[in-house]
Design an enzyme around this catalytic site. Structure first.
Site, PDB file in Angstrom:
ATOM      1  N   PRO A  22       0.779  -1.240   0.000  1.00  0.00           N
ATOM      2  CG  PRO A  22       0.089  -0.925   2.199  1.00  0.00           C
ATOM      3  CD  PRO A  22       0.753  -1.929   1.300  1.00  0.00           C
ATOM      4  CG  ASP A  45       2.371   1.109 -11.294  1.00  0.00           C
ATOM      5  OD1 ASP A  45       2.691   1.219 -12.488  1.00  0.00           O
ATOM      6  OD2 ASP A  45       1.547   0.280 -10.866  1.00  0.00           O
ATOM      7  CE  LYS A  67      -1.252   3.285 -16.949  1.00  0.00           C
ATOM      8  NZ  LYS A  67      -2.299   2.280 -17.197  1.00  0.00           N
ATOM      9  N   GLY A  98       1.793  -0.832  -7.238  1.00  0.00           N
ATOM     10  CA  GLY A  98       1.271  -0.509  -5.923  1.00  0.00           C
ATOM     11  C   GLY A  98       0.155  -1.458  -5.523  1.00  0.00           C
ATOM     12  N   GLY A  99       0.066  -1.780  -4.226  1.00  0.00           N
ATOM     13  CA  GLY A  99      -0.973  -2.675  -3.750  1.00  0.00           C
ATOM     14  C   GLY A  99      -0.769  -4.089  -4.248  1.00  0.00           C
ATOM     15  CB  THR A 128      -5.356  -4.740  -1.789  1.00  0.00           C
ATOM     16  OG1 THR A 128      -5.983  -3.800  -2.648  1.00  0.00           O
ATOM     17  CG2 THR A 128      -6.327  -5.187  -0.707  1.00  0.00           C
ATOM     18  CB  ALA A 129      -5.197   0.601  -1.048  1.00  0.00           C
ATOM     19  CG  MET A 181      -7.937   4.636  -8.561  1.00  0.00           C
ATOM     20  SD  MET A 181      -7.650   3.712 -10.099  1.00  0.00           S
ATOM     21  CE  MET A 181      -8.689   2.260  -9.820  1.00  0.00           C
ATOM     22  N   GLY A 210      -2.644   6.165   2.484  1.00  0.00           N
ATOM     23  CA  GLY A 210      -2.790   5.056   3.414  1.00  0.00           C
ATOM     24  C   GLY A 210      -1.505   4.303   3.666  1.00  0.00           C
TER      25      GLY A 210
END
Length: 671
Positions: A22, A45, A67, A98-99, A128-129, A181, A210
């Protein structure tokens, strides 16, 4: 950015899709961290921690494909093409996301593309976040009699429109909803859930950054989410959690303030519970991820790796009556410390030993009747450097690798067992997403002929200034410029000033057909204490087409000559083995210059990476025919630690040198 040279590749390629977790670098898996340290190419990323990136090898290719909202520097299909391209060149590629790669990370699309291209792909999950943000904010995602299920969804949608089943999301009060998102869609989320029957008084949490030390968590009600985001000026990355479990955060005053609309910065006391919540095999194994409180702590946080490279090299040169055979083993021990006040330490020691008799000319053993194989035995300090990293600036001081562009001008000669490194100060600065600036001052050049003194010299006193700039114009084009001022106290004839410009890129002509190109022009003149006045040009043009896993390439390279001075273009700090053939007949450019026309084919079959190259050599201006050369290589990776390579070069002389054949067998292991 370093562009890999085909002849530097020693194994079949593969890709690992790795979840970085995360944000907090200590929350990556043990396997994920190991793969970062082993990667030849790291494609990462925007949200990946810079401290994780610092764990990569110094010679790894680092590709930023991050991105941002409204700006996709590299479109998804370009990212997938990058993975395929580098894997087909035989690299171990780590796609660091990420995540978790398979939770709104588009990892599934990348996996399908790689499988369709016949490239081995492996998955390493990440935290995961949703789990990380909830745990760090002091509430669970599920709880008996409060929430018996959880739904992970995204506020971003495809071009086909919004196909979200809002009625289903709003119908179950015992379900926790997590929106990834969603910061730019809060009003729509609020209206859609409310219009489909969810109470606007449902507890909600907005969690920014987070798992980081500067995480902010805002608890409120569904009807207030847009207002709170504006009031507190929240920015991405930001997660939205909607459900009754959020009310449990009030019992964790050390992690998040209650629903009084006050913002708190999490103390991260929940960090180690996240792994258990996700049932992943993780550990805080990231050496130097968090800032150590003291130098001693930073040193004890460090990590050590070791690698072995055994090679048999045979040379048959018609200019000499006897052949050469070198069986050598390189053992490399590398230590990277943790980070203290953004400072970290790198120390690397190499040992080259002979396996059997040294029936070759190492340049140190006096075997002058046999062909040269530049792998002298001995133990040497390959790297010893301090690194300071702050935001967009990285400063490295000490003995280190310097790998610029495709290593045609400045490189590490990584093919030889004893590597070329530099006693230098290197500054890297990234002022904007599309820009990369590098400057290095070199005090001493540690050459492949060491560690013992002799002829050629093991090291050269230097006063070099190396400046590089790169601008990403678009996903299909990059521009680079360089100025290299070489001043050798011990080798005045090599002192020069070279200024050049590069245009390169790649794009899809149509589905499964990709075109890559490279254009380069440079001018070189005498400099510093060089006793000869000269002025020469350099040109390179290359084109490649990739289809169904195979690349066909053409390249023309010209190293000009100054006939009045009797001097040709020289690149003494390049990774020369990667250019003008593997037989190494043109490590010093002939005085009449060089024109090299090369055709190549590369691809993979059944996990084996294959390469075939043909060179046609001519003088730059005199019309001399230098001869032709064939190069072939096959390599294969065995798991993630072992590689095997076989390589062959055959040079057929015309009006230069003598016929020469070379053959290599190599095995490598990394731990």
């Amino acid at each position: 950015m370093l562009s890999l040279v085909q002849s530097d590749i020693h194994r079949a390629g593969e890709v690992w899709l790795v979840g970085a977790g995360p944000g907090d670098p200590e929350l990556i898996s043990v396997r994920g961290l190991r793969l970062i340290r082993e990667a030849d190419v790291l494609v990462y990323d925007r949200l990946v921690s810079p401290q994780l990136l610092d764990e990569a090898r110094d010679d790894a290719v680092m590709l930023d494909v991050g991105k941002r909202p409204g700006f996709h520097r590299v479109p998804q299909h370009e990212i997938e093409a990058l993975l395929v391209k580098h894997a087909r060149r035989g690299c171990k590629v780590v796609r660091l996301k990420g995540g978790d790669p398979f939770i709104f990370g588009r990892g599934g699309e990348e996996m399908q593309t790689l499988r369709a291209a016949g490239i081995p792909v492996h998955i390493v999950p990440g935290i995961t976040a949703a789990a990380a943000c909830a745990a760090a904010s002091g509430f669970p995602l599920t709880q008996r009699k409060v929430a018996d299920s959880v739904c992970l969804t995204t506020a971003h949608h495809s071009d086909d429109g919004d196909d979200t089943d809002w009625a289903s999301l709003a119908a179950d009060p015992n379900r926790t909803l997590v929106f990834y998102m969603g910061l730019g869609s809060l009003q729509r989320i609020q209206n859609k859930l409310g219009s489909h029957g969810m109470s606007l008084n449902t507890p909600a949490a907005l969690i920014e950054n987070g798992s980081y030390a500067h995480q902010r968590t805002i608890t409120c009600q569904l009807k207030e989410i847009e207002q709170m985001a504006k009031q507190h000026k929240l920015k991405t990355p930001c997660l939205l959690v909607v459900g009754n479990v959020v009310s449990l955060a009030e019992q964790k005053s050390d992690a998040v303030e209650p629903a009084s609309h006050q913002v708190s910065r999490s103390r991260m006391v929940m960090g180690r519970t996240i792994a258990a919540a996700m049932m992943l095999t993780t550990a805080p194994a990231m050496a130097g991820a968090a800032q150590a409180d003291s130098i001693a702590e930073a040193l004890t946080q460090g990590g050590t790796s070791i690698s072995f490279r055994a090679r048999s090299e045979q040379v048959d040169d018609d200019a000499l009556a006897r052949d050469a055979l070198a069986n050598t083993l390189r053992t490399r021990l590398t230590y990277r410390s943790g980070s203290w006040k953004n400072l970290s330490l790198l120390v690397e020691v190499d040992n080259v030993s002979y396996l059997g008799d040294d029936s070759f000319n190492s340049t140190r053993n006096g075997m002058v009747t046999r062909p040269v194989i530049v792998d002298p035995d001995g133990t040497d300090l390959n790297q010893a450097a301090l690194r300071l990293q702050r935001d967009q600036l990285t400063l490295t001081a000490g003995r280190q690798r310097l790998l610029r562009e495709n290593q045609r001008m400045i490189g590490g000669v990584g093919w030889r067992q004893n590597e070329q490194t530099y006693d230098a100060i290197d500054v890297a600065y990234k002022p904007a997403e599309q820009w990369q600036l590098n400057y290095a001052w070199v005090d001493d050049t540690q050459r492949i002929f060491g560690p013992e003194a002799g002829v050629p010299a093991a090291s050269l006193d230097s006063d070099h200034h190396i400046l590089n700039a790169r601008w990403t114009v678009s996903p299909a084009m990059e521009l680079a410029a360089y100025h290299i001022a070489l001043d050798f106290d011990d080798a005045a004839a090599l002192s020069s000033a070279t200024t050049g410009l590069i245009v390169n890129g790649a794009f899809d002509v149509r589905e499964n057909l990709r075109l890559d190109y490279r254009l380069e022009a440079a001018q070189q003149a005498d400099a510093a204490n060089n006793p000869v006045n000269f002025d020469v040009d350099y040109h390179h043009a290359g084109l490649g087409i990739t289809h169904a896993g195979w690349r066909i390439g053409w390249a023309h390279e010209s190293l000009g000559a100054d006939s009045s001075a009797g001097v040709a273009m020289q690149t003494p700090l390049a990774t020369l083995h990667a250019f003008q053939g593997w037989a190494d007949k043109f490590l010093t450019t002939p005085s009449a210059g060089m024109r090299d026309n090369q055709f190549s084919v590369s691809g993979s079959v059944a996990g084996f990476a294959l390469q075939l190259h043909h060179h046609d050599y001519q003088a730059d201006g005199s019309g001399l025919d230098y001869g032709k050369e064939w190069n072939m290589q096959i390599g294969r990776a065995i798991g993630s630690r072992y590689t095997l390579t076989a390589k062959f070069a055959r040079y057929t002389a015309e009006q230069f040198a003598q016929d020469t054949s070379k053959f290599w067998l190599m095995a490598e292991a990394r731990f």
